[in-house]
Design a protein around this motif. Sequence first.
Motif, PDB file in Angstrom:
ATOM      1  N   UNK A 186       0.798  -1.232   0.000  1.00 52.99           N
ATOM      2  CA  UNK A 186       0.000   0.000   0.000  1.00 52.99           C
ATOM      3  C   UNK A 186       0.824   1.273   0.000  1.00 52.99           C
ATOM      4  N   UNK A 187       2.147   1.169  -0.220  1.00 52.13           N
ATOM      5  CA  UNK A 187       2.970   2.379  -0.117  1.00 52.13           C
ATOM      6  C   UNK A 187       3.162   3.113  -1.448  1.00 52.13           C
ATOM      7  N   UNK A 191       4.687   7.035  -2.557  1.00 50.79           N
ATOM      8  CA  UNK A 191       5.866   7.130  -3.423  1.00 50.79           C
ATOM      9  C   UNK A 191       5.551   7.963  -4.669  1.00 50.79           C
ATOM     10  N   UNK A 192       4.403   7.709  -5.291  1.00 53.09           N
ATOM     11  CA  UNK A 192       4.013   8.423  -6.506  1.00 53.09           C
ATOM     12  C   UNK A 192       3.906   9.917  -6.237  1.00 53.09           C
ATOM     13  N   UNK A 201       6.980  10.471 -13.085  1.00 53.72           N
ATOM     14  CA  UNK A 201       5.632  10.008 -12.784  1.00 53.72           C
ATOM     15  C   UNK A 201       5.603   8.488 -12.826  1.00 53.72           C
ATOM     16  N   UNK A 202       4.731   7.894 -12.016  1.00 56.60           N
ATOM     17  CA  UNK A 202       4.574   6.434 -12.066  1.00 56.60           C
ATOM     18  C   UNK A 202       3.088   6.116 -12.219  1.00 56.60           C
ATOM     19  N   UNK A 239      15.851   6.869  -9.428  1.00 51.93           N
ATOM     20  CA  UNK A 239      14.579   6.510  -8.801  1.00 51.93           C
ATOM     21  C   UNK A 239      14.224   5.050  -9.095  1.00 51.93           C
ATOM     22  N   UNK A 240      14.502   4.618 -10.313  1.00 52.99           N
ATOM     23  CA  UNK A 240      14.209   3.220 -10.657  1.00 52.99           C
ATOM     24  C   UNK A 240      14.972   2.284  -9.723  1.00 52.99           C
ATOM     25  N   UNK A 241      16.250   2.576  -9.484  1.00 55.47           N
ATOM     26  CA  UNK A 241      17.050   1.716  -8.613  1.00 55.47           C
ATOM     27  C   UNK A 241      16.536   1.733  -7.173  1.00 55.47           C
ATOM     28  N   UNK A 242      16.063   2.922  -6.737  1.00 53.94           N
ATOM     29  CA  UNK A 242      15.467   2.992  -5.394  1.00 53.94           C
ATOM     30  C   UNK A 242      14.234   2.096  -5.299  1.00 53.94           C
TER      31      UNK A 242
END
Lengths: 346, 346
Positions: A186-187, A191-192, A201-202, A239-242
């Motif tokens: 649910x996080x 994050x978005x 943006x995700x 961000x992708x790696x995070x």
Amino acid sequence: MTNKTATEWYKKSGAEGDVVISTRIRLARNLKKYPFPCRLSMEQKKQVLLEVKSAIFDNPSALTERFRYVDMETLDDVASVSLVERHLVSPEFISNREGRGLLLLDDESVSIMVNEEDHIRMQVMGEGLQLEALYDTASRLDTLLDERLTFAFHEELGYLTQCPTNLGTGMRASVMLHLPALQESGSLPRIAGGLSKIGLTIRGMYGENSEPKGALYQLSNQVTLGLSEETALENLKGVAMQLVEQERNAREALLKNVQMEDSVWRSLGILKNARRLESGEFMTLVSRLRLGVSCGLIHDVSLDQLNRIMVEAQPATLMSLSDSKNGSEEREILRARRVRELLIDV
Amino acid sequence: MTNKTATEWYKKSGAEGDVVISTRIRLARNLKKYPFPCRLSMEQKKQVLLEVKSAIFDNPSALTERFRYVDMETLDDVASVSLVERHLVSPEFISNREGRGLLLLDDESVSIMVNEEDHIRMQVMGEGLQLEALYDTASRLDTLLDERLTFAFHEELGYLTQCPTNLGTGMRASVMLHLPALQESGSLPRIAGGLSKIGLTIRGMYGENSEPKGALYQLSNQVTLGLSEETALENLKGVAMQLVEQERNAREALLKNVQMEDSVWRSLGILKNARRLESGEFMTLVSRLRLGVSCGLIHDVSLDQLNRIMVEAQPATLMSLSDSKNGSEEREILRARRVRELLIDV
């Protein structure tokens, strides 16, 4: 539609393949001497098509020789939708196919849409996380076309595009992520929310609701103006790696749960045995199985197999791989058969 | 509790095994010189126990040597419930175990409950449909006991029993049927209505509602008075064979449906892969798989395997086969593991 000599890129998994399914880079370009496509006559569209085709085919090189041309006007509906499912063209591109054309590399990793929203939309795709490598390819292609065509370019603004959100670099880079554990936790909404502040943006790949089908998300840059391509790609990669790390941690916690282990194994059992698979259920099952495979719970299925299944079990792709043109029951039976084949003989 | 030398009868399938899982014959007898069990003192109960045990063990023969005695008073709860699950004793028999005993044949096909509702309840069970053979065995055992004990018998009424519904022959014969297709067709209530007129009854084995778990039904005689054992068995066999034919026809129609084929295969996939199986779901899945196996849709699982699974995956039997004494989650994990073992290595 499938080229028989080169292996399609989507049949492989790549770097950070446990979480990152694929990377895509798209560049929007327009020809200086024509209005934007929405204001082009059919006559002019055909001229644009001819110019772009000639830029590729009249200058043979190792790269251009691998292209083939797909005439969108003569392509049937099933084959057109299959192009969308393989992420080669946008849904908008096939909605009205008059005056439009597609240039396609043999392994389907590069496609050039002509007369979509812009005159030229080049797209380079690859398995796993590989922003730099794909950007290199996109740049080479961009240079190649730039040598033969004159792009609409403004010294201060950069590349001119029909929609101002693409102005500047004209680049949209995106990473397709499989985030079942973060979705479960649910996080993701939190994050978005943070991402939009840094120009990213995700979004759910399938369905805009809070729990997209198959837990597939697309992370991409939103800002194309006042930021170099390199900086945009660096931000995106960071961000992708995070997200990859966060997802991995969340998976570890998730898989201590026997409920989750059970659901992973059941998904394998159903996919290997079902005689009918509805598209939504299929996505959910593949998502769970992918989670189990990437966590080392299941060994006799590979991520490569799953990547291929995800593409080849899409409705129109299924239809284009078979001779049948029947309705949804037929399609669900075909999907189940294809999934069984792909889970066994690779 | 499991005897290691003889193979338990329930690990095999028998005549008409696609529909008939097992047959059971039970004879109720009472000793003339004692009141019925409900009016016995503990002292007298022990005497009855001694007399019955001595009738078996003090007269060695090929049959009696295969019996062993189970002292119900010292048996723990898990082992007691497991006896019920293997249909060796009634639930009532283990609810109060004082003054009660059980005589058990090595392959568990014959059991004698002492001091249940009647002094003696002999029961003979076997795989598939085999009323005559089992009645022969029951008769031999009845004769053997009759030679050593004096039964309460009335010239006009026949054998005297505590409950008048057993008066006469004291015989209850029953056939356990797997009727998924008739259940699905909704015709069972009508069939059941007709049976009561000819002194037979059909009931769900698990759950008294309209759709019993696992589609398992018990067909048995209701009338014990004014009807010879032979006639009762003939009626029962005739109706059982009719139900077998009707079920087979209904299955043929059912399996033309891809929905049903899909559900059969999915059941196999889940049973082979699940890491947790709740008891109700387990029964439903085994029922569907049995339908698929008996119709020749699935070849790598046998009816023998399924018969064994149905017994060994019952809650208490599972617990008695393992060292663990934990709660329901533990049991669901054990069930899934046992089912996977039994579906693979036979």
